[in-house]
Write a protein that holds these residues in place. Structure first.
Motif, PDB file in Angstrom:
ATOM      1  N   GLU A  81       4.036  21.652  -5.563  1.00  0.00           N
ATOM      2  CA  GLU A  81       3.831  20.544  -4.632  1.00  0.00           C
ATOM      3  C   GLU A  81       3.558  19.283  -5.434  1.00  0.00           C
ATOM      4  OE1 GLU A  81       1.211  21.149  -1.243  1.00  0.00           O
ATOM      5  OE2 GLU A  81       1.254  23.292  -1.689  1.00  0.00           O
ATOM      6  N   LEU A  82       4.104  18.189  -4.947  1.00  0.00           N
ATOM      7  CA  LEU A  82       3.872  16.869  -5.516  1.00  0.00           C
ATOM      8  C   LEU A  82       3.282  16.006  -4.420  1.00  0.00           C
ATOM      9  CD1 LEU A  82       7.349  16.433  -7.224  1.00  0.00           C
ATOM     10  CD2 LEU A  82       5.250  17.267  -8.289  1.00  0.00           C
ATOM     11  N   TRP A  83       2.240  15.271  -4.735  1.00  0.00           N
ATOM     12  CA  TRP A  83       1.607  14.370  -3.779  1.00  0.00           C
ATOM     13  C   TRP A  83       1.507  13.000  -4.416  1.00  0.00           C
ATOM     14  CZ3 TRP A  83      -3.425  17.529  -2.415  1.00  0.00           C
ATOM     15  CH2 TRP A  83      -3.062  18.749  -1.845  1.00  0.00           C
ATOM     16  N   ASP A  84       1.816  11.992  -3.647  1.00  0.00           N
ATOM     17  CA  ASP A  84       1.626  10.598  -4.051  1.00  0.00           C
ATOM     18  C   ASP A  84       0.791   9.982  -2.948  1.00  0.00           C
ATOM     19  OD1 ASP A  84       1.888   8.049  -5.185  1.00  0.00           O
ATOM     20  OD2 ASP A  84       3.742   7.663  -4.110  1.00  0.00           O
ATOM     21  N   ASP A  85      -0.454   9.613  -3.267  1.00  0.00           N
ATOM     22  CA  ASP A  85      -1.338   9.181  -2.190  1.00  0.00           C
ATOM     23  C   ASP A  85      -1.809   7.737  -2.326  1.00  0.00           C
ATOM     24  OD1 ASP A  85      -3.523   9.097  -3.941  1.00  0.00           O
ATOM     25  OD2 ASP A  85      -4.108  11.136  -3.490  1.00  0.00           O
ATOM     26  N   ALA A  86      -2.535   7.310  -1.334  1.00  0.00           N
ATOM     27  CA  ALA A  86      -3.007   5.932  -1.255  1.00  0.00           C
ATOM     28  C   ALA A  86      -4.014   5.593  -2.354  1.00  0.00           C
ATOM     29  CB  ALA A  86      -3.621   5.676   0.122  1.00  0.00           C
ATOM     30  N   THR A  87      -4.537   6.573  -3.075  1.00  0.00           N
ATOM     31  CA  THR A  87      -5.471   6.295  -4.164  1.00  0.00           C
ATOM     32  C   THR A  87      -4.734   6.020  -5.471  1.00  0.00           C
ATOM     33  OG1 THR A  87      -5.712   8.619  -4.820  1.00  0.00           O
ATOM     34  CG2 THR A  87      -7.248   7.779  -3.131  1.00  0.00           C
ATOM     35  N   HIS A  88      -3.423   5.928  -5.400  1.00  0.00           N
ATOM     36  CA  HIS A  88      -2.587   5.655  -6.582  1.00  0.00           C
ATOM     37  C   HIS A  88      -2.658   6.790  -7.590  1.00  0.00           C
ATOM     38  CE1 HIS A  88      -1.748   1.762  -4.975  1.00  0.00           C
ATOM     39  NE2 HIS A  88      -3.034   1.561  -4.807  1.00  0.00           N
ATOM     40  N   THR A  89      -2.677   7.993  -7.074  1.00  0.00           N
ATOM     41  CA  THR A  89      -2.714   9.193  -7.896  1.00  0.00           C
ATOM     42  C   THR A  89      -1.526  10.084  -7.543  1.00  0.00           C
ATOM     43  OG1 THR A  89      -5.123   9.147  -8.006  1.00  0.00           O
ATOM     44  CG2 THR A  89      -4.077  11.258  -8.439  1.00  0.00           C
ATOM     45  N   VAL A  90      -0.883  10.607  -8.566  1.00  0.00           N
ATOM     46  CA  VAL A  90       0.139  11.634  -8.372  1.00  0.00           C
ATOM     47  C   VAL A  90      -0.544  12.958  -8.661  1.00  0.00           C
ATOM     48  CG1 VAL A  90       2.313  12.594  -9.223  1.00  0.00           C
ATOM     49  CG2 VAL A  90       2.056  10.111  -8.979  1.00  0.00           C
ATOM     50  N   ALA A  93      -3.015  19.247 -11.343  1.00  0.00           N
ATOM     51  CA  ALA A  93      -3.256  18.172 -12.300  1.00  0.00           C
ATOM     52  C   ALA A  93      -3.044  16.846 -11.584  1.00  0.00           C
ATOM     53  CB  ALA A  93      -2.309  18.283 -13.488  1.00  0.00           C
ATOM     54  N   GLU A  94      -3.777  15.835 -12.008  1.00  0.00           N
ATOM     55  CA  GLU A  94      -3.640  14.508 -11.434  1.00  0.00           C
ATOM     56  C   GLU A  94      -3.279  13.512 -12.526  1.00  0.00           C
ATOM     57  OE1 GLU A  94      -7.346  13.754  -9.434  1.00  0.00           O
ATOM     58  OE2 GLU A  94      -6.730  14.954  -7.699  1.00  0.00           O
ATOM     59  N   LEU A  95      -2.385  12.592 -12.151  1.00  0.00           N
ATOM     60  CA  LEU A  95      -1.920  11.546 -13.051  1.00  0.00           C
ATOM     61  C   LEU A  95      -2.054  10.209 -12.340  1.00  0.00           C
ATOM     62  CD1 LEU A  95       1.497  13.182 -14.006  1.00  0.00           C
ATOM     63  CD2 LEU A  95      -0.641  13.405 -15.241  1.00  0.00           C
ATOM     64  N   PRO A  96      -2.343   9.145 -13.086  1.00  0.00           N
ATOM     65  CA  PRO A  96      -2.356   7.837 -12.432  1.00  0.00           C
ATOM     66  C   PRO A  96      -0.934   7.410 -12.080  1.00  0.00           C
ATOM     67  CG  PRO A  96      -2.735   7.621 -14.795  1.00  0.00           C
ATOM     68  CD  PRO A  96      -2.681   9.090 -14.486  1.00  0.00           C
ATOM     69  N   ARG A  97      -0.791   6.798 -10.909  1.00  0.00           N
ATOM     70  CA  ARG A  97       0.501   6.264 -10.479  1.00  0.00           C
ATOM     71  C   ARG A  97       0.515   4.807 -10.900  1.00  0.00           C
ATOM     72  NH1 ARG A  97       3.563   3.499  -6.914  1.00  0.00           N
ATOM     73  NH2 ARG A  97       5.076   4.651  -5.691  1.00  0.00           N
ATOM     74  N   GLU A  98       1.115   4.528 -12.071  1.00  0.00           N
ATOM     75  CA  GLU A  98       1.087   3.181 -12.621  1.00  0.00           C
ATOM     76  C   GLU A  98       2.360   2.432 -12.317  1.00  0.00           C
ATOM     77  OE1 GLU A  98      -0.064   3.208 -16.714  1.00  0.00           O
ATOM     78  OE2 GLU A  98      -1.564   4.748 -16.356  1.00  0.00           O
ATOM     79  N   ALA A  99       2.243   1.131 -12.221  1.00  0.00           N
ATOM     80  CA  ALA A  99       3.426   0.283 -12.012  1.00  0.00           C
ATOM     81  C   ALA A  99       4.226   0.232 -13.300  1.00  0.00           C
ATOM     82  CB  ALA A  99       2.995  -1.114 -11.601  1.00  0.00           C
ATOM     83  N   MET A 124       0.843  -1.185   0.000  1.00  0.00           N
ATOM     84  CA  MET A 124       0.000   0.000   0.000  1.00  0.00           C
ATOM     85  C   MET A 124       0.887   1.248   0.000  1.00  0.00           C
ATOM     86  SD  MET A 124      -3.126   0.603   2.420  1.00  0.00           S
ATOM     87  CE  MET A 124      -3.712   2.097   2.995  1.00  0.00           C
ATOM     88  N   THR A 125       0.542   2.202  -0.803  1.00  0.00           N
ATOM     89  CA  THR A 125       1.299   3.431  -0.922  1.00  0.00           C
ATOM     90  C   THR A 125       0.956   4.372   0.222  1.00  0.00           C
ATOM     91  OG1 THR A 125       1.213   3.227  -3.311  1.00  0.00           O
ATOM     92  CG2 THR A 125       1.788   5.373  -2.442  1.00  0.00           C
ATOM     93  N   ARG A 126       1.987   4.939   0.845  1.00  0.00           N
ATOM     94  CA  ARG A 126       1.752   5.957   1.875  1.00  0.00           C
ATOM     95  C   ARG A 126       1.511   7.297   1.203  1.00  0.00           C
ATOM     96  NH1 ARG A 126       7.328   4.889   4.566  1.00  0.00           N
ATOM     97  NH2 ARG A 126       7.705   6.211   2.819  1.00  0.00           N
ATOM     98  N   ASP A 127       0.826   8.175   1.920  1.00  0.00           N
ATOM     99  CA  ASP A 127       0.693   9.541   1.422  1.00  0.00           C
ATOM    100  C   ASP A 127       2.049  10.221   1.555  1.00  0.00           C
ATOM    101  OD1 ASP A 127      -1.950   9.094   0.962  1.00  0.00           O
ATOM    102  OD2 ASP A 127      -2.685  10.284   2.628  1.00  0.00           O
TER     103      ASP A 127
END
Length: 140
Positions: A65-74, A129-135, A1-4
């Protein structure tokens, strides 16, 4: 699980801050193990948003600001000090030979969502803007 996770950096509102913003974005996202494709798109989005803040506002300082959150969104956020005329909106170039005028069209095309909010009276504009955080393979 990704941390915020969050990262914030400030830049002078000058043209030479655009490549610095790209580099800082790629470095941070690489540290968070974000996929190469997402890193490339995030660097492009940051470049466009910082360029707009430099060119279209009276800012002396730009906050990213850059955010990487538990919803798998950057999430990318760029705040300027304003004031600039109007609210940013995508506008097609007037002819096929212009090198500018397509930045927000590009942001719209590559982001899963984007928008603007006023930071407050006299405080400028926030563009996000939001981007998907893909593997996938990590940033280099």
């Amino acid at each position: 699980m990704t941390r915020d996770r969050r990262c914030r950096f400030e830049l002078a509102a000058r043209p030479d801050s655009v490549p610095r913003a790209r580099r800082l974005t790629r470095d941070r996202l690489a540290g968070w193990s974000i996929a190469d494709e997402t890193c490339d798109v995030a660097a492009l989005v940051v470049s466009e948003l910082v360029t707009n803040a430099v060119v279209h506002t009276a800012s002396r300082l730009i906050v990213c600001e850059l955010w990487d959150d538990a919803t798998h969104t950057v999430r990318i956020v760029v705040r300027d000090e304003g004031p600039g005329p109007g609210v940013p909106a995508p506008h097609p170039a007037r002819d096929g030979h212009e090198d500018h005028g397509r930045g927000l069209l590009l942001v719209d095309a590559v982001s899963s969502a984007w928008g603007t909010t006023e930071a407050g009276p006299g405080l400028g504009l926030v563009v996000w803007a939001e981007l998907p955080r893909e593997a996938g393979p990590l940033c280099a």
